[in-house]
Design an enzyme around this catalytic site. Structure first.
Site, PDB file in Angstrom:
ATOM      1  N   CYS A 160       0.852  -1.202   0.000  1.00 18.04           N
ATOM      2  CA  CYS A 160       0.000   0.000   0.000  1.00 18.04           C
ATOM      3  C   CYS A 160       0.878   1.240   0.000  1.00 18.04           C
ATOM      4  CB  CYS A 160      -0.918  -0.040   1.197  1.00 18.04           C
ATOM      5  SG  CYS A 160      -2.123  -1.358   0.995  1.00 18.04           S
ATOM      6  N   CYS A 182      -5.345   3.552   1.183  1.00 19.39           N
ATOM      7  CA  CYS A 182      -5.186   3.866   2.605  1.00 19.39           C
ATOM      8  C   CYS A 182      -6.485   3.674   3.384  1.00 19.39           C
ATOM      9  CB  CYS A 182      -4.701   5.312   2.735  1.00 19.39           C
ATOM     10  SG  CYS A 182      -4.406   5.789   4.421  1.00 19.39           S
ATOM     11  N   ASN A 191       0.625   4.281   9.280  1.00 15.83           N
ATOM     12  CA  ASN A 191       1.484   4.751   8.194  1.00 15.83           C
ATOM     13  C   ASN A 191       2.104   6.107   8.513  1.00 15.83           C
ATOM     14  OD1 ASN A 191      -0.878   3.207   5.979  1.00 15.83           O
ATOM     15  ND2 ASN A 191       1.135   2.411   6.526  1.00 15.83           N
ATOM     16  N   HIS A 221      -9.703   5.885   2.087  1.00 17.35           N
ATOM     17  CA  HIS A 221     -11.067   5.385   2.294  1.00 17.35           C
ATOM     18  C   HIS A 221     -11.371   5.016   3.752  1.00 17.35           C
ATOM     19  CE1 HIS A 221      -8.433   2.034   0.857  1.00 17.35           C
ATOM     20  NE2 HIS A 221      -8.891   1.450   1.937  1.00 17.35           N
ATOM     21  N   ILE A 222     -12.674   4.996   4.021  1.00 19.17           N
ATOM     22  CA  ILE A 222     -13.200   4.488   5.290  1.00 19.17           C
ATOM     23  C   ILE A 222     -14.143   3.348   4.919  1.00 19.17           C
ATOM     24  CG2 ILE A 222     -14.612   5.035   7.321  1.00 19.17           C
ATOM     25  CD1 ILE A 222     -13.702   7.951   7.108  1.00 19.17           C
ATOM     26  N   TYR A 223     -13.936   2.144   5.464  1.00 15.34           N
ATOM     27  CA  TYR A 223     -14.833   1.012   5.167  1.00 15.34           C
ATOM     28  C   TYR A 223     -16.204   1.273   5.776  1.00 15.34           C
ATOM     29  CZ  TYR A 223     -10.932  -1.772   3.364  1.00 15.34           C
ATOM     30  OH  TYR A 223      -9.873  -2.234   2.613  1.00 15.34           O
ATOM     31  N   SER A 282     -10.714  -5.277   7.733  1.00 14.48           N
ATOM     32  CA  SER A 282     -11.148  -6.049   6.549  1.00 14.48           C
ATOM     33  C   SER A 282      -9.979  -6.793   5.957  1.00 14.48           C
ATOM     34  CB  SER A 282     -11.712  -5.103   5.483  1.00 14.48           C
ATOM     35  OG  SER A 282     -12.836  -4.440   6.008  1.00 14.48           O
TER      36      SER A 282
END
Ligand SMILES: Nc1nc(=O)c2c([nH]1)NC[C@@H]1CN(c3ccc(C(=O)N[C@@H](CCC(=O)O)C(=O)O)cc3)CN21
Ligand SMILES: O=c1ccn([C@H]2C[C@H](O)[C@@H](COP(=O)(O)O)O2)c(=O)[nH]1
Length: 283
Positions: A160, A182, A191, A221-223, A282
């Site tokens: 990543c 991210c 990170n 992103h936010i899951y 995830s």
């Protein structure tokens, strides 16, 4: 800390929902974020609006520096963060290149320390950069990249944070790090620590002063299962001032990092934070 919270808020305000095939979840997503950390001033970018397990983030960095490919080696250093990707990912478990339990394959550190050249040579990217910088040399290609499309099928996850580019101005060292993907609630918390600590450590072992670290993120992103915790809990909290990172001054070489350094050689001073939040992960 403010730039972290601003990115979280921007995702909530402007994010687009994107379905992710690999995890089967939707992510609220923005494109492009530029973060920077003042390593010279030792403003350690630790998240203060929840408890941050910063030692695990440094353990990951140390494992990458050592070229580890096995989640058990990461556990021995002090982090379980690679267990799930090494052992609970159906596609990787079925991959004939996986060398048994805990194997992560040819990811991050393997590419950084032992990139396979076309004629069978082993390329140690990190050592080349350390050797150059220690002599005050910046050839405008002081790059360590983990991104090797020819070997994606030999690793459990594509890197990543994939490229670290060091630069010298006089005796001050700078770092620009690139991240393609991210997970802002979980991954970015780590990170940020890694980009900051990588510059601080490289300056220390190369006999240089640390300057600024620049962290460039593409897909942030936010899951979907993290969103409510971020929006309704973490973003409602007021941040505390940045703590400072103390690194054992006896760490003087790449060999020191490869051999005797442990998490006891890192301390954080002045860390005030809100209570822990457990975000879903995830695989
Ligand atoms: N979905 C996903 N997000 C990531 O951030 C991520 C991956 N996968 N796969 C590869 C690595 C592993 N990383 C991880 C894995 C777990 C945590 C985590 O669970 N953090 C918790 C607790 C940490 C601890 O107790 O040491 C946290 O609250 O920060 C963080 C980063 C970062 N990377
Ligand atoms: O250092 C890391 C490693 C991983 N992540 C996150 C970013 C994504 O949510 C997943 C990787 O999934 P891809 O499908 O390969 O993009 O892990 C991170 O934030 N930081």
């Amino acid at each position: 800390m403010k730039q972290y919270l601003a990115l979280c808020q921007r995702i909530i305000d402007e994010g687009h929902w994107v379905a992710n095939e690999r995890t089967g979840k939707r992510c609220l997503t923005v494109i492009n974020a530029d973060l920077s950390y003042d390593v010279a001033a030792n403003a350690f970018p630790l998240i203060t609006t929840r408890k941050s397990y910063w030692k695990a983030a440094i353990a990951e960095l140390l494992g990458y520096i050592r070229g580890y490919r096995n989640a058990a080696d990461f556990r021995a250093l002090g982090t379980k963060t690679w267990d799930a990707n090494a052992n609970d990912n159906a596609a990787w478990l079925a991959n004939p290149h996986r060398q048994g339990p805990d194997d992560m394959g040819r990811v991050y550190g393997v590419q950084g320390r032992a990139w396979a050249g076309p004629d069978g040579q082993v390329i140690d990217q990190l050592k080349k950069v350390v050797d150059d910088l220690s002599q005050g040399k910046d050839d405008r290609g002081e790059i360590i990249t983990f991104y090797n499309p020819g070997e994606f099928d030999r690793g459990c996850l594509r890197p990543c944070m994939h490229t670290h580019n060091f630069s010298l101005l006089g005796d001050t060292l700078y770092l620009t790090s690139y991240q393609r993907s991210c997970d802002v609630p979980l991954g970015l918390n780590f990170n940020q620590v890694q980009v900051f600590t990588f510059l601080a450590l490289m300056a220390q072992i190369c006999g240089l002063k640390p300057g600024k670290a620049y962290h460039k993120i593409v897909n942030a992103h936010i899951y979907e299962d993290q969103l409510a915790l971020m929006r309704d809990v973490q973003l409602k909290r007021e941040p505390f001032p940045s703590p400072r990172l103390l690194i054992n001054p006896k760490i003087q070489s790449l060999q020191d990092l490869e051999t005797w350094v442990t998490l006891d050689d890192f301390k954080v001073e002045g860390y005030q934070c809100h209570p822990a939040i457990q975000y879903p992960f995830s695989v």
